[in-house]
Design an enzyme around this catalytic site. Sequence first.
Site, PDB file in Angstrom:
ATOM      1  N   HIS A  48       0.821  -1.224   0.000  1.00  0.00           N
ATOM      2  CA  HIS A  48       0.000   0.000   0.000  1.00  0.00           C
ATOM      3  C   HIS A  48       0.852   1.271   0.000  1.00  0.00           C
ATOM      4  O   HIS A  48       0.376   2.334  -0.390  1.00  0.00           O
ATOM      5  CB  HIS A  48      -0.994  -0.014   1.174  1.00  0.00           C
ATOM      6  N   ASP A  78       0.229  -7.438   1.455  1.00  0.00           N
ATOM      7  CA  ASP A  78       0.647  -6.053   1.658  1.00  0.00           C
ATOM      8  C   ASP A  78       2.170  -5.932   1.691  1.00  0.00           C
ATOM      9  O   ASP A  78       2.726  -5.191   2.507  1.00  0.00           O
ATOM     10  CB  ASP A  78       0.044  -5.450   2.922  1.00  0.00           C
ATOM     11  N   SER A 154       4.554   2.690   8.136  1.00  0.00           N
ATOM     12  CA  SER A 154       4.279   1.440   7.432  1.00  0.00           C
ATOM     13  C   SER A 154       5.451   1.031   6.556  1.00  0.00           C
ATOM     14  O   SER A 154       5.997   1.836   5.798  1.00  0.00           O
ATOM     15  CB  SER A 154       3.033   1.594   6.563  1.00  0.00           C
ATOM     16  N   LEU A 206      -8.069 -23.145  -2.325  1.00  0.00           N
ATOM     17  CA  LEU A 206      -8.758 -24.323  -1.787  1.00  0.00           C
ATOM     18  C   LEU A 206     -10.259 -24.092  -1.680  1.00  0.00           C
ATOM     19  O   LEU A 206     -11.046 -25.028  -1.795  1.00  0.00           O
ATOM     20  CB  LEU A 206      -8.208 -24.670  -0.399  1.00  0.00           C
ATOM     21  N   GLY A 207     -10.645 -22.849  -1.386  1.00  0.00           N
ATOM     22  CA  GLY A 207     -12.057 -22.547  -1.203  1.00  0.00           C
ATOM     23  C   GLY A 207     -12.521 -22.719   0.228  1.00  0.00           C
ATOM     24  O   GLY A 207     -13.595 -23.268   0.484  1.00  0.00           O
TER      25      GLY A 207
END
Length: 301
Positions: A48, A78, A154, A206-207
């Site tokens: 970000h 991120d 960050s 994988l779901g």
Amino acid sequence: MTALQDLSEAIEGVVRATSPSVVAVEHAGGQGSGIVIAADGYLATNSHVVRGAKRLEVEVAPGERVKAELVGDDPASDLAVLGIGRHGLPGLQLLEERRLRVGQLVLAIGNPLRFDRSVSLGVVSALDRSLPAGRGRPLEGLVQTDAAINPGSSGGPLLDATGVAVGITTAVIPFARGLGFAIPAHTVSWVVARLLQRGRIHRPVLGIAARGVDLSHGRILALGQTRAVLVLEVANDEPAARAGLRANDLVVSTNDVPVASVDDIVRRMVLDDGAELTLDVLRGDSRLKLTVTPRAERRAA
């Protein structure tokens, strides 16, 4: 010499040794921090921090700026990797083992609001936290700390008392105090390595929705490990459902390697390029072996 003086000198030593490895990352749309990961000019920061940047600059020392190029970007974790034409900067060691403990002292170094190399002290408040993130996928397995993390921090390091990076700071909760989060170093290490190799990461699917959990004393004795991954939800007509995985199953290992977090499963799938996976599953008192072939991630249109 008092214990407080000893602690103060130890902190000073860590800051002195590690600050040269912390940089400021800037572009027209914003700024943040980064860490040197290799002396040949590679840096890690947050995805970000560099999002939307057309031209990147890195301040490697007060008044010394160099151009940077985006080498790889992984919004799902991120994390991003930058390259600069400046060699010889000291790299930070990443803690790849899982030896962080709640209550452990940590230091955060970053560039909040362009106050370069600001240092804050705190503790590890909790482990394996999740936060909502973009693209409908949460950031998982985060380290929670009360060390001050502010806008611009960050991408900076979270360090232990030996000066080893235990994470890269990523987020704070707006209007809350003492709630900062960092991506753990064992995630940073494999994501950064993959970005250096390929520039991006394709995550097989994988779901399932899942989270890492601590095991009861009885299960620790039975399984020989302290954590596993609890399945919260299984999506219909996805690989996990077709393989027979169910909500409330505990995934103990993948390909006979113990897992402690969702990141462990993702890492195995990514590094194996989506090859068939054997899951060791605890369902109630029954132990099962399930074989599943993850599907490819669907790319956004």
